[in-house]
Scaffold this active site. Structure first.
Site, mmCIF file in Angstrom:
data_model
loop_
_atom_site.group_PDB
_atom_site.id
_atom_site.type_symbol
_atom_site.label_atom_id
_atom_site.label_comp_id
_atom_site.label_asym_id
_atom_site.label_seq_id
_atom_site.Cartn_x
_atom_site.Cartn_y
_atom_site.Cartn_z
ATOM 1 N N CYS A 211 6.534 -6.356 -6.008
ATOM 2 C CA CYS A 211 5.148 -6.178 -6.456
ATOM 3 C C CYS A 211 4.415 -7.478 -6.755
ATOM 4 O O CYS A 211 3.490 -7.850 -6.041
ATOM 5 C CB CYS A 211 5.128 -5.296 -7.700
ATOM 6 S SG CYS A 211 5.704 -3.643 -7.369
HETATM 7 N N1 LIG Z 1 9.931 -1.439 -6.857
HETATM 8 C C1 LIG Z 1 9.049 -1.432 -7.826
HETATM 9 O O1 LIG Z 1 9.341 -1.842 -8.949
HETATM 10 C C2 LIG Z 1 7.638 -0.909 -7.597
HETATM 11 C C3 LIG Z 1 6.831 -0.679 -8.729
HETATM 12 C C4 LIG Z 1 5.551 -0.167 -8.557
HETATM 13 C C5 LIG Z 1 5.080 0.051 -7.257
HETATM 14 N N2 LIG Z 1 5.853 -0.203 -6.181
HETATM 15 C C6 LIG Z 1 5.310 0.082 -4.846
HETATM 16 O O2 LIG Z 1 5.864 1.307 -4.385
HETATM 17 C C7 LIG Z 1 6.036 1.260 -2.962
HETATM 18 C C8 LIG Z 1 7.494 1.527 -2.613
HETATM 19 O O3 LIG Z 1 8.281 0.492 -3.181
HETATM 20 P P1 LIG Z 1 9.843 0.621 -3.365
HETATM 21 O O4 LIG Z 1 10.250 -0.531 -4.232
HETATM 22 O O5 LIG Z 1 10.206 2.002 -3.785
HETATM 23 O O6 LIG Z 1 10.325 0.372 -1.867
HETATM 24 P P2 LIG Z 1 11.793 0.671 -1.262
HETATM 25 O O7 LIG Z 1 11.920 -0.212 -0.094
HETATM 26 O O8 LIG Z 1 12.797 0.608 -2.367
HETATM 27 O O9 LIG Z 1 11.710 2.180 -0.798
HETATM 28 C C9 LIG Z 1 10.897 2.617 0.234
HETATM 29 C C10 LIG Z 1 11.647 3.656 1.008
HETATM 30 O O10 LIG Z 1 10.746 4.210 1.979
HETATM 31 C C11 LIG Z 1 11.492 4.502 3.138
HETATM 32 N N3 LIG Z 1 10.560 4.703 4.235
HETATM 33 C C12 LIG Z 1 9.837 3.787 4.911
HETATM 34 N N4 LIG Z 1 9.047 4.398 5.808
HETATM 35 C C13 LIG Z 1 9.269 5.731 5.692
HETATM 36 C C14 LIG Z 1 8.758 6.871 6.332
HETATM 37 N N5 LIG Z 1 7.832 6.788 7.277
HETATM 38 N N6 LIG Z 1 9.226 8.073 5.965
HETATM 39 C C15 LIG Z 1 10.174 8.190 5.008
HETATM 40 N N7 LIG Z 1 10.687 7.142 4.353
HETATM 41 C C16 LIG Z 1 10.232 5.923 4.686
HETATM 42 C C17 LIG Z 1 12.427 3.325 3.260
HETATM 43 O O11 LIG Z 1 13.522 3.628 4.099
HETATM 44 C C18 LIG Z 1 12.834 3.119 1.803
HETATM 45 O O12 LIG Z 1 13.985 3.873 1.463
HETATM 46 C C19 LIG Z 1 5.543 -0.111 -2.523
HETATM 47 O O13 LIG Z 1 4.200 -0.005 -2.168
HETATM 48 C C20 LIG Z 1 5.648 -0.931 -3.798
HETATM 49 O O14 LIG Z 1 4.732 -1.994 -3.808
HETATM 50 C C21 LIG Z 1 7.152 -0.661 -6.326
#
Ligand SMILES: NC(=O)c1ccc[n+]([C@@H]2O[C@H](COP(=O)([O-])OP(=O)(O)OC[C@H]3O[C@@H](n4cnc5c(N)ncnc54)[C@H](O)[C@@H]3O)[C@@H](O)[C@H]2O)c1
Length: 432
Positions: free
Chosen positions: A271
């Site tokens: 993030c």
């Molecule tokens: N990690 C954090 O602390 C956090 C906090 C707040 C917001 N975010 C935001 O949340 C979003 C997700 O982040 P994250 O850390 O969970 O990412 P991540 O990489 O841990 O998880 C994302 C998942 O989505 C899957 N994926 C991708 N394309 C897909 C599709 N078309 N269909 C189904 N699954 C799909 C991936 O395989 C992966 O498992 C991002 O935009 C991030 O900026 C993350």
């Protein structure tokens, strides 16, 4: 009352979570613990398989709770996107990284929107949770979903609700962290509000998805700018012989108008290092240059270089140089007590040290192996011998697992980039 409203209230609605990562998996667990049937979608078959076996791959989820939800048929993972037809509300939690040139990469969001447009059903609620710039929900997701032939706001509902999950945080979870929601029309906002009221104690509706999107990037920019400010302050403090840690602690005694942020070897995670670029890029479309935001990113990205030079200075006090020195880096996760190395400043720090000819090893209780440029490094065991044989032990991530007194007692020289040792008085410690 609409059918969806009824189904959310009596918990018969089926919830689809797309993307079972750090954001999506805890959300899927929260909805199923609230009594909803949840279908979790991911493109990685391995993740889906683990979920269906009740084996979490994210530290904040315990395997007992996950197995119970799976066994009770409340949570099921799938890679089959056509099952999106079977759900009532869909939360999209896919990654929003940057391209190599640090531009927003919305390809995961657009690809998933395209998939969804094939299966979209009348009456469904779609909520984008991925962090992104203002305008994404209405200008990018909505037109793709409308390729289905259904009209947003009329045939289906669409909203944006930023995720605020803080991995490793024991105090704030989905339940007690207020959730902001903004729909493309009032009924989308109302339904999204009702959806999240099932898992969060406080839901904050705003007037549009753009406000909700901007709220999220603002929160992360706020952190980035304040971390940069304290990272910058650290540098003149060092020249003046003042401990920045003591200054922060003293300033924290002010009960109003101040909030502590801490310096470190840089910023990491999915993030804070990325989101400011989303806003900066969007602002450029409006002929606006977000100087403050870009300056903060630049200062934070320089920190691994600054820490490298401070380690060189520390070695120099012992008549040594980075070249050929044995440096043990403690902690390669991007922050304490998590197993996530995305954008971790420790990785950059190790790379920079290696470029100077330093012999680097690392320990991290959460990360067994790590790829640094071409090399694969393995975490070494934290023995007395390993601590005492290093020319310098660098505290790069302050995991609670470490016994800092023991480390300081056994190491000949400690460079503490996190202030983890600030209560210790060993004279072999040099702090950022
Ligand atoms: N990690 C954090 O602390 C956090 C906090 C707040 C917001 N975010 C935001 O949340 C979003 C997700 O982040 P994250 O850390 O969970 O990412 P991540 O990489 O841990 O998880 C994302 C998942 O989505 C899957 N994926 C991708 N394309 C897909 C599709 N078309 N269909 C189904 N699954 C799909 C991936 O395989 C992966 O498992 C991002 O935009 C991030 O900026 C993350």
């Amino acid at each position: 009352m609409s059918d969806l409203e009824q189904r959310l209230k009596n918990k018969t609605a089926v919830i689809g979570i797309v993307g079972l990562g750090y954001v999506g998996l805890p959300l899927a667990v929260a909805f199923s613990q609230a009594g909803f049937k949840v279908l979790g979608f991911d493109i990685q078959p391995r993740r889906v398989e683990l979920v269906n076996k009740g084996e979490p791959y994210i530290a904040d989820i315990d395997s007992e709770s996950l197995s119970a939800l799976v066994a009770n048929n409340l949570l099921q993972g799938t890679t089959v996107q056509s099952q999106l037809k079977e759900v009532d509300a869909i939360c999209i939690c896919v990654p929003t990284p940057l391209t190599r040139t640090r531009e927003p990469d919305l390809s995961y969001v657009t690809r998933e929107s395209e998939e969804l447009s094939r299966y979209l059903q009348p009456g469904q609620l779609v909520v984008l949770e991925s962090t992104t710039y203002p305008g994404t929900t209405r200008q990018i997701v909505l037109p793709i979903l409308e390729r289905s032939g259904l009209k947003g706001g009329q045939d289906f509902h669409l909203a944006y609700s930023p995720e605020r999950v803080d991995p490793g945080n024991k105090k704030y979870s989905i339940r007690n962290t207020p959730k902001v929601v903004g729909g493309i029309d009032s009924s989308s906002t109302r339904l999204a509000e009702l959806l999240y009221q099932q898992v969060a104690e406080v839901v904050v509706p705003v007037s549009s998805p753009e406000v909700a999107e901007m709220t999220k990037v603002f929160e992360n920019v706020f952190r980035s700018v304040n971390i940069a400010l304290v990272n910058e302050l650290t540098q003149p403090c060092e020249k003046m012989g003042i401990s920045v840690w003591e200054v922060i602690d003293a300033a924290s005694s002010k009960p109003f108008g101040y909030m502590p942020f801490y310096p470190g070897p840089g910023i990491g995670g999915h993030c804070i290092p990325l989101d400011p670029y989303y806003l900066a890029s969007k602002a450029r479309e409006y002929d606006f240059h977000t100087r403050f935001i870009e300056l903060a990113a630049e200062i934070n990205e320089r920190m691994p270089y600054y820490v490298t030079s401070r380690i060189a200075d520390a070695l120099n006090t012992r008549g040594k140089s980075l070249n050929n020195a044995r440096v043990l880096v403690l902690g390669v996760a991007y922050k304490k007590d998590v197993e996530d190395i995305r954008e971790s400043p420790s990785v950059k720090l190790i790379q920079l040290l290696q470029e100077k000819g330093t012999n680097v090893s690392y320990n991290d209780p959460y990360i067994v192996k790590i790829q640094i440029s071409e090399d694969m490094l393995s975490s070494v065991e934290l023995t007395e011998e390993c601590l005492s044989s290093a020319d310098c032990v660098v505290i790069a991530t302050d995991h609670s697992y470490y016994n800092y007194q023991h480390i300081a007692d056994k190491a000949s020289l400690v460079f503490d980039a996190r202030g983890a040792t600030r209560k210790l008085d060993n004279n072999n410690i040099i702090r950022l």
